[in-house]
Design a protein around this motif. Structure first.
Motif, PDB file in Angstrom:
ATOM      1  N   GLU A  62      48.309  37.949  35.683  1.00  0.00           N
ATOM      2  CA  GLU A  62      48.619  39.371  35.840  1.00  0.00           C
ATOM      3  C   GLU A  62      49.804  39.560  36.782  1.00  0.00           C
ATOM      4  O   GLU A  62      50.685  40.397  36.531  1.00  0.00           O
ATOM      5  CB  GLU A  62      47.389  40.098  36.392  1.00  0.00           C
ATOM      6  N   ILE A  63      49.844  38.789  37.859  1.00  0.00           N
ATOM      7  CA  ILE A  63      50.948  38.902  38.820  1.00  0.00           C
ATOM      8  C   ILE A  63      52.261  38.481  38.161  1.00  0.00           C
ATOM      9  O   ILE A  63      53.306  39.119  38.366  1.00  0.00           O
ATOM     10  CB  ILE A  63      50.646  38.049  40.071  1.00  0.00           C
ATOM     11  N   ALA A  87      35.014  32.375  39.456  1.00  0.00           N
ATOM     12  CA  ALA A  87      36.086  32.590  40.434  1.00  0.00           C
ATOM     13  C   ALA A  87      37.347  31.829  40.040  1.00  0.00           C
ATOM     14  O   ALA A  87      38.466  32.324  40.231  1.00  0.00           O
ATOM     15  CB  ALA A  87      35.613  32.169  41.826  1.00  0.00           C
ATOM     16  N   LEU A  88      37.179  30.615  39.483  1.00  0.00           N
ATOM     17  CA  LEU A  88      38.336  29.864  38.997  1.00  0.00           C
ATOM     18  C   LEU A  88      39.080  30.641  37.912  1.00  0.00           C
ATOM     19  O   LEU A  88      40.308  30.758  37.928  1.00  0.00           O
ATOM     20  CB  LEU A  88      37.875  28.513  38.443  1.00  0.00           C
ATOM     21  N   ALA A  89      38.310  31.161  36.955  1.00  0.00           N
ATOM     22  CA  ALA A  89      38.926  31.930  35.869  1.00  0.00           C
ATOM     23  C   ALA A  89      39.593  33.190  36.409  1.00  0.00           C
ATOM     24  O   ALA A  89      40.710  33.543  36.000  1.00  0.00           O
ATOM     25  CB  ALA A  89      37.877  32.282  34.817  1.00  0.00           C
ATOM     26  N   ASN A  90      38.923  33.888  37.334  1.00  0.00           N
ATOM     27  CA  ASN A  90      39.496  35.109  37.899  1.00  0.00           C
ATOM     28  C   ASN A  90      40.787  34.819  38.657  1.00  0.00           C
ATOM     29  O   ASN A  90      41.726  35.617  38.622  1.00  0.00           O
ATOM     30  CB  ASN A  90      38.486  35.777  38.823  1.00  0.00           C
ATOM     31  N   TYR A  91      40.841  33.689  39.342  1.00  0.00           N
ATOM     32  CA  TYR A  91      42.055  33.322  40.074  1.00  0.00           C
ATOM     33  C   TYR A  91      43.209  33.109  39.098  1.00  0.00           C
ATOM     34  O   TYR A  91      44.316  33.630  39.306  1.00  0.00           O
ATOM     35  CB  TYR A  91      41.808  32.054  40.886  1.00  0.00           C
ATOM     36  N   ASN A  92      42.952  32.357  38.038  1.00  0.00           N
ATOM     37  CA  ASN A  92      44.014  32.097  37.064  1.00  0.00           C
ATOM     38  C   ASN A  92      44.441  33.368  36.336  1.00  0.00           C
ATOM     39  O   ASN A  92      45.636  33.570  36.068  1.00  0.00           O
ATOM     40  CB  ASN A  92      43.545  31.042  36.064  1.00  0.00           C
ATOM     41  N   LYS A  93      43.491  34.235  36.025  1.00  0.00           N
ATOM     42  CA  LYS A  93      43.840  35.492  35.358  1.00  0.00           C
ATOM     43  C   LYS A  93      44.619  36.416  36.298  1.00  0.00           C
ATOM     44  O   LYS A  93      45.522  37.146  35.858  1.00  0.00           O
ATOM     45  CB  LYS A  93      42.583  36.176  34.831  1.00  0.00           C
ATOM     46  N   MET A 150      42.567  40.013  44.567  1.00  0.00           N
ATOM     47  CA  MET A 150      41.668  39.307  43.647  1.00  0.00           C
ATOM     48  C   MET A 150      41.927  37.806  43.691  1.00  0.00           C
ATOM     49  O   MET A 150      40.983  36.997  43.765  1.00  0.00           O
ATOM     50  CB  MET A 150      41.867  39.837  42.236  1.00  0.00           C
ATOM     51  N   ALA A 151      43.195  37.411  43.652  1.00  0.00           N
ATOM     52  CA  ALA A 151      43.523  35.983  43.670  1.00  0.00           C
ATOM     53  C   ALA A 151      43.099  35.339  44.982  1.00  0.00           C
ATOM     54  O   ALA A 151      42.515  34.243  44.993  1.00  0.00           O
ATOM     55  CB  ALA A 151      45.018  35.798  43.432  1.00  0.00           C
ATOM     56  N   GLU A 152      43.378  36.000  46.096  1.00  0.00           N
ATOM     57  CA  GLU A 152      43.039  35.419  47.392  1.00  0.00           C
ATOM     58  C   GLU A 152      41.537  35.288  47.575  1.00  0.00           C
ATOM     59  O   GLU A 152      41.040  34.249  48.053  1.00  0.00           O
ATOM     60  CB  GLU A 152      43.645  36.266  48.517  1.00  0.00           C
ATOM     61  N   GLN A 153      40.797  36.331  47.197  1.00  0.00           N
ATOM     62  CA  GLN A 153      39.344  36.267  47.335  1.00  0.00           C
ATOM     63  C   GLN A 153      38.744  35.221  46.401  1.00  0.00           C
ATOM     64  O   GLN A 153      37.814  34.494  46.770  1.00  0.00           O
ATOM     65  CB  GLN A 153      38.722  37.643  47.065  1.00  0.00           C
ATOM     66  N   SER A 154      39.264  35.139  45.196  1.00  0.00           N
ATOM     67  CA  SER A 154      38.763  34.136  44.248  1.00  0.00           C
ATOM     68  C   SER A 154      39.047  32.728  44.762  1.00  0.00           C
ATOM     69  O   SER A 154      38.195  31.842  44.655  1.00  0.00           O
ATOM     70  CB  SER A 154      39.409  34.334  42.873  1.00  0.00           C
ATOM     71  N   LEU A 155      40.234  32.527  45.328  1.00  0.00           N
ATOM     72  CA  LEU A 155      40.583  31.214  45.863  1.00  0.00           C
ATOM     73  C   LEU A 155      39.663  30.839  47.020  1.00  0.00           C
ATOM     74  O   LEU A 155      39.181  29.695  47.095  1.00  0.00           O
ATOM     75  CB  LEU A 155      42.042  31.216  46.318  1.00  0.00           C
ATOM     76  N   LYS A 156      39.412  31.782  47.914  1.00  0.00           N
ATOM     77  CA  LYS A 156      38.500  31.513  49.025  1.00  0.00           C
ATOM     78  C   LYS A 156      37.095  31.188  48.517  1.00  0.00           C
ATOM     79  O   LYS A 156      36.429  30.280  49.043  1.00  0.00           O
ATOM     80  CB  LYS A 156      38.456  32.712  49.968  1.00  0.00           C
ATOM     81  N   PRO A 203      40.978  24.832  25.547  1.00  0.00           N
ATOM     82  CA  PRO A 203      41.738  25.003  26.790  1.00  0.00           C
ATOM     83  C   PRO A 203      41.459  23.884  27.791  1.00  0.00           C
ATOM     84  O   PRO A 203      40.372  23.294  27.796  1.00  0.00           O
ATOM     85  CB  PRO A 203      41.239  26.354  27.328  1.00  0.00           C
ATOM     86  N   ALA A 204      42.437  23.595  28.619  1.00  0.00           N
ATOM     87  CA  ALA A 204      42.238  22.621  29.689  1.00  0.00           C
ATOM     88  C   ALA A 204      41.220  23.164  30.688  1.00  0.00           C
ATOM     89  O   ALA A 204      41.018  24.383  30.797  1.00  0.00           O
ATOM     90  CB  ALA A 204      43.562  22.332  30.396  1.00  0.00           C
ATOM     91  N   LEU A 205      40.559  22.249  31.394  1.00  0.00           N
ATOM     92  CA  LEU A 205      39.587  22.671  32.391  1.00  0.00           C
ATOM     93  C   LEU A 205      40.252  23.561  33.438  1.00  0.00           C
ATOM     94  O   LEU A 205      41.382  23.318  33.859  1.00  0.00           O
ATOM     95  CB  LEU A 205      38.959  21.452  33.073  1.00  0.00           C
ATOM     96  N   LEU A 206      39.541  24.599  33.837  1.00  0.00           N
ATOM     97  CA  LEU A 206      40.058  25.495  34.852  1.00  0.00           C
ATOM     98  C   LEU A 206      40.260  24.746  36.166  1.00  0.00           C
ATOM     99  O   LEU A 206      39.392  23.976  36.588  1.00  0.00           O
ATOM    100  CB  LEU A 206      39.085  26.661  35.059  1.00  0.00           C
ATOM    101  N   HIS A 207      41.387  24.975  36.795  1.00  0.00           N
ATOM    102  CA  HIS A 207      41.652  24.338  38.071  1.00  0.00           C
ATOM    103  C   HIS A 207      42.522  25.260  38.916  1.00  0.00           C
ATOM    104  O   HIS A 207      43.055  26.261  38.434  1.00  0.00           O
ATOM    105  CB  HIS A 207      42.351  22.984  37.879  1.00  0.00           C
ATOM    106  N   ILE A 208      42.631  24.911  40.171  1.00  0.00           N
ATOM    107  CA  ILE A 208      43.396  25.718  41.114  1.00  0.00           C
ATOM    108  C   ILE A 208      44.798  25.140  41.270  1.00  0.00           C
ATOM    109  O   ILE A 208      44.963  23.957  41.530  1.00  0.00           O
ATOM    110  CB  ILE A 208      42.706  25.763  42.491  1.00  0.00           C
ATOM    111  N   GLN A 209      45.782  25.999  41.069  1.00  0.00           N
ATOM    112  CA  GLN A 209      47.162  25.649  41.371  1.00  0.00           C
ATOM    113  C   GLN A 209      47.669  26.709  42.347  1.00  0.00           C
ATOM    114  O   GLN A 209      48.134  27.773  41.950  1.00  0.00           O
ATOM    115  CB  GLN A 209      48.019  25.622  40.107  1.00  0.00           C
TER     116      GLN A 209
END
Length: 445
Positions: free
Chosen positions: A434-435, A424-430, A367-373, A243-249
């Protein structure tokens, strides 16, 4: 401090400085951390496995999606027959043949007959049957889309879990190497009398913990690979999935907008709407049972000439029969009530699924907002400060101003923060995956 003590400290400092230069030094360690930080936030360039490519493969090869597709095809083929007439009945035989004699020219009413009959449902019944089948097919179509979206969701989750496991392995390995470097420093200080054996043992314990952590991650990685392979529809692994490195989009997440989007396009909700409409049509069709159907029959009778040679005309018959829907209390009305109950059940399920959808959207948005923060806080504040703390503690330990336990705790704190950041990166992407599933982002075309 006496002169001998100052000389010993100076010699120790020279020894540590030489060792630091040989290993790359403090600057090298912190540079390694900086490079790791940049690589974790930059797009991964290498032999990585593209997520969009895996999604396309899953949509083409996953057996669950293929089975749902075939069910969709079958449902479409049921629409036309539902509105078709029953097969006409062809009959042939002999009418009014006397038992005493077999010839066809003795009795005036004896004839050879051929007939054709057709049942004609009461007007409106055929159309309602076709509409019921059409709504069934529409619900199955939405079910196919829901299956495809669920498989893609499972694929994304396994992809991000596998990416998390691989990055955790790299992080643990990097931390193990740093701890081994600290271990060598502790051993050298112990050899010159500037450290204690307890410091060496503590460092060895932490290195062993990292090795144990690597073993645990090595056990987890095949589990995520197997889930990814299953979602792809493969029976075996034919390539190494990287997999590609986890990143924030970053994606704007507004609950009201996502709710409206979900109500408009979530296949599960649309399927329930189709079932509600389907059962409403079933109620109308059940009520049409009060009205009789028609059986139209046309027959042709051929008569032979009489024994005296007189000719007899052939005969034509036409009859119309209707069924009498008299068993209302124990046949028609229960079917109406059954259709009404199924309609109400579908409506209740729709409301329940809508409520659950809203609740899960709230959860995943939070979950996404908290993970992003958390990711931003770790990247911009916590980790830079923690790394500076390690750098300062290492310099202070080399000249004897802090104990080894402080240095070790600071390094393990950095490791824990790095772990939390990647998680947190993984949780944000997951959460985003889910959304996408909850709002019905369409992947099946």
């Amino acid at each position: 401090m006496n002169r001998v003590g100052m000389v010993v400290i100076a010699l120790a400092a020279i020894t540590m400085t030489t060792h630091v230069h040989a290993e790359g030094g403090i600057g090298s360690i912190m540079f390694t951390h900086a490079v790791a930080q940049e690589s974790a936030t930059a797009p991964h360039l290498g032999n990585t496995t593209s997520l969009p490519r895996l999604i396309r493969e899953a949509l083409e090869n996953n057996p669950e999606i293929q089975a749902a597709h075939q069910e969709r095809v079958a449902a479409q083929q049921r629409i036309a027959p539902a509105g078709a007439l029953d097969d006409p009945m062809l009959e042939a035989g002999v009418i009014n043949a006397p038992l005493a004699s077999s010839p066809f020219n003795r009795e005036d009413m004896t004839m050879k007959m051929i007939g054709l009959s057709q049942r004609l449902p009461f007007p409106g019944k055929r159309g309602l049957r076709k509409e019921v089948a059409s709504k069934d097919a529409q619900a199955i179509e939405y079910g196919y889309q829901e299956t495809a979206n669920r498989v893609v969701h499972d694929l994304k989750t396994a992809y991000f879990d596998l990416g998390l496991a691989r990055e955790m392995i790299q992080l643990v390995e990097k931390n193990r190497q740093t701890l081994e470097y600290f271990l060598r420093i502790a051993e050298e200080r112990y050899q010159v009398g500037q450290g204690s054996q307890a410091d060496v043992l503590k460092a060895q314990t932490q290195v062993s913990r990292m090795l144990d952590r690597l073993l645990g991650l090595a056990r987890e990685q095949p589990v995520f690979e197997a889930e990814l392979i299953r979602a792809l529809g493969r029976s075996t692994r034919i390539e190494t999935l990287v997999p590609a490195l986890l990143h924030i989009q970053e994606t704007p997440l507004i609950l009201e907008a996502l709710q409206q989007e979900a109500m408009a396009q979530r296949p599960q909700l649309l399927a329930l709407q189709s079932l509600i409409a389907r059962n409403e049509k079933s109620v109308d069709l059940a009520r049409r049972a009060y009205y009789p159907d028609l059986d139209v029959r046309l027959s042709y009778g051929q008569r032979d000439s009489m024994l005296d040679g007189s000719r007899r005309d052939d005969m034509v018959s036409m009859t119309v029969a209707v069924n009498l829907p008299v068993w209302r209390g124990n046949k028609i009305e229960p079917r109406i009530m059954e259709s009404q109950a199924l309609r109400d059940q579908a409506a209740s399920l729709y409301q329940a699924q809508s409520n659950e959808l809203t609740a899960r959207l709230r959860q995943q948005i939070a979950m996404a907002e908290q993970s992003l923060k958390s990711v931003k806080l770790y990247q911009t504040t916590i980790l830079p400060q923690a790394r500076l703390t390690v750098e300062s503690a290492l310099a202070a330990y080399q000249v004897g101003r802090v104990d080894f336990l402080t240095l070790l705790d600071n390094q393990m704190t950095v490791f824990d923060y790095e772990t939390s950041r990647i998680t947190a990166l993984a949780n944000y992407n997951k959460a985003l995956a889910e959304i996408d599933w909850l709002v019905g982002k369409n992947h099946a075309h």
